[in-house]
Design a protein around this motif. Structure first.
Motif, mmCIF file in Angstrom:
data_model
loop_
_atom_site.group_PDB
_atom_site.id
_atom_site.type_symbol
_atom_site.label_atom_id
_atom_site.label_comp_id
_atom_site.label_asym_id
_atom_site.label_seq_id
_atom_site.Cartn_x
_atom_site.Cartn_y
_atom_site.Cartn_z
ATOM 1 N N LEU A 21 9.854 0.268 2.256
ATOM 2 C CA LEU A 21 11.095 -0.469 2.041
ATOM 3 C C LEU A 21 11.183 -1.671 2.984
ATOM 4 O O LEU A 21 11.642 -2.754 2.580
ATOM 5 N N ARG A 22 10.717 -1.505 4.202
ATOM 6 C CA ARG A 22 10.692 -2.638 5.142
ATOM 7 C C ARG A 22 9.825 -3.765 4.600
ATOM 8 O O ARG A 22 10.167 -4.949 4.720
ATOM 9 N N GLU A 23 8.670 -3.398 4.038
ATOM 10 C CA GLU A 23 7.774 -4.414 3.481
ATOM 11 C C GLU A 23 8.433 -5.123 2.299
ATOM 12 O O GLU A 23 8.263 -6.334 2.116
ATOM 13 N N ILE A 24 9.170 -4.383 1.504
ATOM 14 C CA ILE A 24 9.902 -4.984 0.384
ATOM 15 C C ILE A 24 10.899 -6.008 0.907
ATOM 16 O O ILE A 24 11.028 -7.119 0.365
ATOM 17 N N ILE A 64 0.836 -1.204 0.000
ATOM 18 C CA ILE A 64 0.000 0.000 0.000
ATOM 19 C C ILE A 64 0.871 1.253 0.000
ATOM 20 O O ILE A 64 1.817 1.372 0.775
ATOM 21 N N GLY A 65 0.523 2.185 -0.873
ATOM 22 C CA GLY A 65 1.242 3.448 -0.933
ATOM 23 C C GLY A 65 2.409 3.462 -1.894
ATOM 24 O O GLY A 65 2.992 4.519 -2.139
ATOM 25 N N SER A 66 2.749 2.304 -2.454
ATOM 26 C CA SER A 66 3.879 2.225 -3.390
ATOM 27 C C SER A 66 3.375 2.026 -4.812
ATOM 28 O O SER A 66 2.195 1.744 -5.044
ATOM 29 N N GLY A 67 4.297 2.146 -5.769
ATOM 30 C CA GLY A 67 3.970 1.880 -7.165
ATOM 31 C C GLY A 67 4.227 0.432 -7.524
ATOM 32 O O GLY A 67 4.829 0.128 -8.557
ATOM 33 N N TYR A 68 3.748 -0.469 -6.683
ATOM 34 C CA TYR A 68 4.001 -1.909 -6.822
ATOM 35 C C TYR A 68 3.349 -2.440 -8.102
ATOM 36 O O TYR A 68 2.239 -2.044 -8.454
ATOM 37 N N PRO A 69 4.025 -3.333 -8.831
ATOM 38 C CA PRO A 69 3.428 -3.900 -10.048
ATOM 39 C C PRO A 69 2.128 -4.653 -9.745
ATOM 40 O O PRO A 69 2.085 -5.511 -8.861
ATOM 41 N N LEU A 70 1.094 -4.333 -10.498
ATOM 42 C CA LEU A 70 -0.219 -4.945 -10.300
ATOM 43 C C LEU A 70 -0.612 -5.871 -11.446
ATOM 44 O O LEU A 70 -1.375 -6.820 -11.248
ATOM 45 N N GLU A 71 -0.093 -5.585 -12.620
ATOM 46 C CA GLU A 71 -0.472 -6.349 -13.811
ATOM 47 C C GLU A 71 0.598 -6.133 -14.879
ATOM 48 O O GLU A 71 1.156 -5.044 -15.006
ATOM 49 N N LYS A 72 0.901 -7.179 -15.648
ATOM 50 C CA LYS A 72 1.865 -7.049 -16.744
ATOM 51 C C LYS A 72 1.246 -6.272 -17.902
ATOM 52 O O LYS A 72 0.028 -6.326 -18.115
ATOM 53 N N LEU A 73 2.096 -5.581 -18.645
ATOM 54 C CA LEU A 73 1.658 -4.869 -19.843
ATOM 55 C C LEU A 73 2.326 -5.489 -21.066
ATOM 56 O O LEU A 73 3.547 -5.605 -21.122
ATOM 57 N N TYR A 74 1.501 -5.882 -22.021
ATOM 58 C CA TYR A 74 2.001 -6.428 -23.281
ATOM 59 C C TYR A 74 1.658 -5.467 -24.410
ATOM 60 O O TYR A 74 0.514 -5.020 -24.527
ATOM 61 N N LEU A 75 2.657 -5.164 -25.227
ATOM 62 C CA LEU A 75 2.468 -4.285 -26.380
ATOM 63 C C LEU A 75 2.667 -5.119 -27.637
ATOM 64 O O LEU A 75 3.773 -5.640 -27.872
ATOM 65 N N ASP A 76 1.601 -5.289 -28.415
ATOM 66 C CA ASP A 76 1.636 -6.158 -29.597
ATOM 67 C C ASP A 76 2.177 -7.537 -29.246
ATOM 68 O O ASP A 76 2.977 -8.131 -29.980
ATOM 69 N N GLY A 77 1.733 -8.068 -28.107
ATOM 70 C CA GLY A 77 2.084 -9.429 -27.712
ATOM 71 C C GLY A 77 3.401 -9.581 -26.992
ATOM 72 O O GLY A 77 3.740 -10.686 -26.548
ATOM 73 N N GLN A 78 4.179 -8.497 -26.822
ATOM 74 C CA GLN A 78 5.468 -8.581 -26.149
ATOM 75 C C GLN A 78 5.424 -7.823 -24.820
ATOM 76 O O GLN A 78 4.811 -6.754 -24.728
ATOM 77 N N LEU A 79 6.076 -8.382 -23.809
ATOM 78 C CA LEU A 79 6.134 -7.728 -22.506
ATOM 79 C C LEU A 79 6.894 -6.410 -22.619
ATOM 80 O O LEU A 79 8.037 -6.374 -23.083
ATOM 81 N N TRP A 80 6.256 -5.322 -22.168
ATOM 82 C CA TRP A 80 6.880 -4.004 -22.248
ATOM 83 C C TRP A 80 6.939 -3.295 -20.894
ATOM 84 O O TRP A 80 7.614 -2.293 -20.747
ATOM 85 N N GLY A 81 6.195 -3.767 -19.915
ATOM 86 C CA GLY A 81 6.180 -3.083 -18.627
ATOM 87 C C GLY A 81 5.100 -3.641 -17.726
ATOM 88 O O GLY A 81 4.755 -4.825 -17.807
ATOM 89 N N TYR A 82 4.560 -2.776 -16.899
ATOM 90 C CA TYR A 82 3.517 -3.216 -15.966
ATOM 91 C C TYR A 82 2.612 -2.047 -15.591
ATOM 92 O O TYR A 82 2.896 -0.884 -15.912
ATOM 93 N N ILE A 83 1.508 -2.370 -14.933
ATOM 94 C CA ILE A 83 0.550 -1.378 -14.450
ATOM 95 C C ILE A 83 0.756 -1.187 -12.950
ATOM 96 O O ILE A 83 0.983 -2.156 -12.211
ATOM 97 N N SER A 84 0.691 0.063 -12.489
ATOM 98 C CA SER A 84 0.810 0.334 -11.053
ATOM 99 C C SER A 84 -0.148 1.448 -10.649
ATOM 100 O O SER A 84 -0.747 2.098 -11.510
ATOM 101 N N ASP A 85 -0.286 1.664 -9.357
ATOM 102 C CA ASP A 85 -1.130 2.754 -8.857
ATOM 103 C C ASP A 85 -0.551 4.104 -9.273
ATOM 104 O O ASP A 85 0.666 4.267 -9.431
ATOM 105 N N TYR A 86 -1.446 5.072 -9.416
ATOM 106 C CA TYR A 86 -1.079 6.445 -9.786
ATOM 107 C C TYR A 86 -1.267 7.366 -8.591
ATOM 108 O O TYR A 86 -2.290 7.286 -7.898
ATOM 109 N N PHE A 87 -0.301 8.225 -8.337
ATOM 110 C CA PHE A 87 -0.364 9.155 -7.211
ATOM 111 C C PHE A 87 -0.455 10.579 -7.770
ATOM 112 O O PHE A 87 0.554 11.190 -8.120
#
Length: 266
Positions: free
Chosen positions: A117-120, A64-87
């Motif tokens: 960081l402790r949670e990480i 909670i409170g971090s930009g932790y990865p929530l879902e993978k992002l695929y661009l034209d079928g290839q992994l390009w990044g991920y989705i995270s919370d927006y602040f």
């Protein structure tokens, strides 16, 4: 999430967080109610390792409170990044906009990122790329973002990091301790409103940090304790920043700004 390259180019724009280099993009059609952002990897190097890292991260609940990865992002079928919370309305620790934040807000933001960081660490992860651009402050507190270059257990390759540090003329290996030292530098940059981090990117000797706080007894003692633990093989972390935050004197921070400026620009 999967989208086409055309959809990405047509509908997404890079976020400006005042110094952040995190490759974050937002949906132009949904700016007002937006709660998530896209994080695009800086390169496609060793993408199989990035996918393994995301799988490991997403096997846990989000921090909670971090930009932790929530879902993978695929661009034209290839992994390009991920989705995270927006602040929304947040800025990096080295942004000029932090001047508009109160001392209390800066202390809270520092406490929040220390807690995240402790949670990480509880997940046996080294963040690896702590820097001001990956730490955000807003009216709600602080946020660690950009999990692209974290080190998970059994990682095959050490990923990118903005800068390294030395102690007693030896490089400090990627570790929780190195994370914590970089967090100290970032928090001091936030509190003193000077880019102390830039100094350590070129002058990597972490013992020099004592010179920045030598007139503040509380911070000097805390930094000294941290340095004394660097070579202690019996512990894998340093004293946590939250242990001293409540004892930081705003007046001493203000009085110390001239000393910090002289150290940076002498």
């Amino acid at each position: 999430m999967e989208i086409s390259r055309k959809e990405f180019l047509d509908n997404y724009v890079n976020l400006d967080l005042g110094g952040c280099n995190g490759n974050l993009y937002m949906d132009l059609s949904n700016q007002e109610s937006m709660s998530r952002v896209i994080k695009i990897f800086k390169s496609s190097y060793r993408m199989e390792n990035r996918e393994k890292t995301l799988d490991y991260l997403m096997s846990f609940s989000k921090i909670i409170g971090s930009g932790y990865p929530l879902e993978k992002l695929y661009l034209d079928g290839q992994l390009w990044g991920y989705i995270s919370d927006y602040f929304k309305n947040s800025f990096s620790f080295n942004s000029s906009m932090v001047m508009n934040r109160t001392f209390y807000e800066k202390i809270k933001a520092s406490r929040d990122v220390d807690s995240q960081l402790r949670e990480i660490y509880k997940r046996n992860i080294i963040f690896h790329d702590i820097n001001c651009g990956n730490l955000l402050i807003d009216s709600n507190g602080g946020h660690i973002i950009d999990f692209e270059d974290v080190l998970i257990p059994d990682a095959l390759v050490e990923p990118y990091s903005l800068y390294g540090l030395r102690f007693e003329k030896r490089p400090i290996v990627a570790s929780k301790k190195l994370d914590q030292l970089k967090l100290l530098i970032s928090v001091f940059s936030l509190l003193y409103i000077y880019d102390i981090e830039r100094y350590f990117i070129s002058n990597k000797d972490i013992s020099k940090l004592l010179e920045f706080v030598k007139d503040d007894e509380v911070l000097y003692e805390f930094v000294s304790d941290c340095l004394s633990c660097i070579n202690d093989k019996g512990r894998d972390t340093l004293p946590y920043l939250s242990e001293v935050l409540d004892n930081i004197d705003e007046d001493k921070i203000y009085d110390g700004r001239s000393r910090v400026r002289n150290l940076l620009y002498k």
